[in-house]
Design an enzyme around this catalytic site. Sequence first.
Site, short mmCIF file in Angstrom:
data_model
loop_
_atom_site.label_atom_id
_atom_site.label_comp_id
_atom_site.label_asym_id
_atom_site.label_seq_id
_atom_site.Cartn_x
_atom_site.Cartn_y
_atom_site.Cartn_z
N HIS A 1 23.38 14.87 10.46
CA HIS A 1 22.48 14.55 9.35
C HIS A 1 23.17 13.56 8.41
CE1 HIS A 1 19.24 17.36 10.09
NE2 HIS A 1 20.09 18.36 10.23
N CYS B 1 19.30 15.82 14.89
CA CYS B 1 19.35 17.28 14.94
C CYS B 1 18.23 17.83 15.81
CB CYS B 1 19.33 17.86 13.53
SG CYS B 1 19.88 19.59 13.46
#
Length: 492
Positions: A435, A337
């Site tokens: 994630h 991310c």
Amino acid sequence: MAHTLLVAGTASHVGKSTVAAGLCRYLADCGVSVAPFKAQNMSNNARATPGGEVGVSQYVQARAAGVAPSTDHNPVLLKPRGDGESQLILDGDAVGHFEARGYYDEHWEDALETARAAHDRLAQSHDVIVAEGAGSIAEINLHDRDLANIETARFADADILLVADIERGGVFASLVGTLELVPDDIRKQVAGAVITKFRGDQSLLDPGIDAFEDRTGVPVLGVLPHDDPGLPEEDSVALPPVGERSVVGDDDAVPDAESVTVAVPRLPRISNFTDLQPLAHEPGVRVAYIPPDAALDDADAVVLPGSKNTVDDLRALTDAGFGDRLRSFDGPVVGLCGGYQMLGEAITNATIEGTGDADRVEGLGLLPVTTEFSESKTVEHVQRNIDGVGPLSGASGTVEGYEIHMGDSTLTGAAARPFDGDGAGTDTVLGTYLHDLFSNDTARDAFVRNTFESAGTVLPAATGRADGDPYERAAGLITDHVDLGPLGLSDQ
């Protein structure tokens, strides 16, 4: 109407989340319809639900309870981004960034009503609500606006289970002091206490328990041993301060021929570091959180984690010379991310997230990617095919995870797309918005294997997590060590 039990604490990081998760799983195993609840959470470890973002602990507790995670389980979420500001999430939607005073002046009443409404909806569809408090219930400077503790206890008419951590010392002073400082009406709702993280012979603790009960009239319903069930951590209190090093995982021995070290820069505004926990449970793998100015001499792989403020954390790494050391590093590198965004060539529209004036910030330059920030935010659970490259070479099949990010990244040069159009990868570097990547066996096994091969060390014969289901382990802590009778949960 549902019976609400508020798991409150004498301080942060005393074990409230673990106790709440254990209660949720225990009650679900007993056939009770149970749901978790935390009126207000302050955490950068968030998860995506169909309705938006919730704190990771309520996501985990919902899974433990056997219900689909929902924004009703955590209706108010504050995500700190530094410089005294936090992003306010109401019912899963981002409202804006506020300092504490601005939040209380402009949005406190909205937050209170949002939390009340969420609790009411849960109460209509479940028999028991296991609510989790925040920090200490005895913060007397906040009692007129303590949504997660005082207000929840009142609007839910909750019984309160007070949790205290003996590991830090002064457990009885913490318990007595907390009971002295809470408002009188809240004090009457305290049904019992639990002491966590105990080591040794409990008979040595019994005189203190007897004295506490005689003094306060509050029964100690259980003493939990120091046994981590392996649930995701809620916030960065569990991490070392910025500038310090800490190792988790297989850290009982010095580096040897059957171990590797995964270095993770301890970003000032780190988020979703729960992404790293599955690696720490792998045999022979140590996850080392290191200061941004630390050398990488003993690192076998590097993972750049997520960040609530990618731009400012990127500046912190650059100012510390981390980029130069990373570009000279020849082991596997993964960015998750915000870490993926940092690995690129540049970030534009940087003022949307960062606190500086520069519209463009140079990246670390390890991937041919540029990221453009915008006000819109992606929050979704995803399932993707994986075509492993570089650090994930050999991974295949399908992986699941979630995305929570602002900004979109575009390839500017030659690189593989390992996840159905998401991410970028080269021979040694990989970045993705996904994630929870390492919770997928195929991705985690490939990364661990490639890290051992790159380091020239021997992969341990035993692989994979061997310590059991964390939900059942948390439930076992409750059933084996807590007297639930005074809480009235068996009547449901």
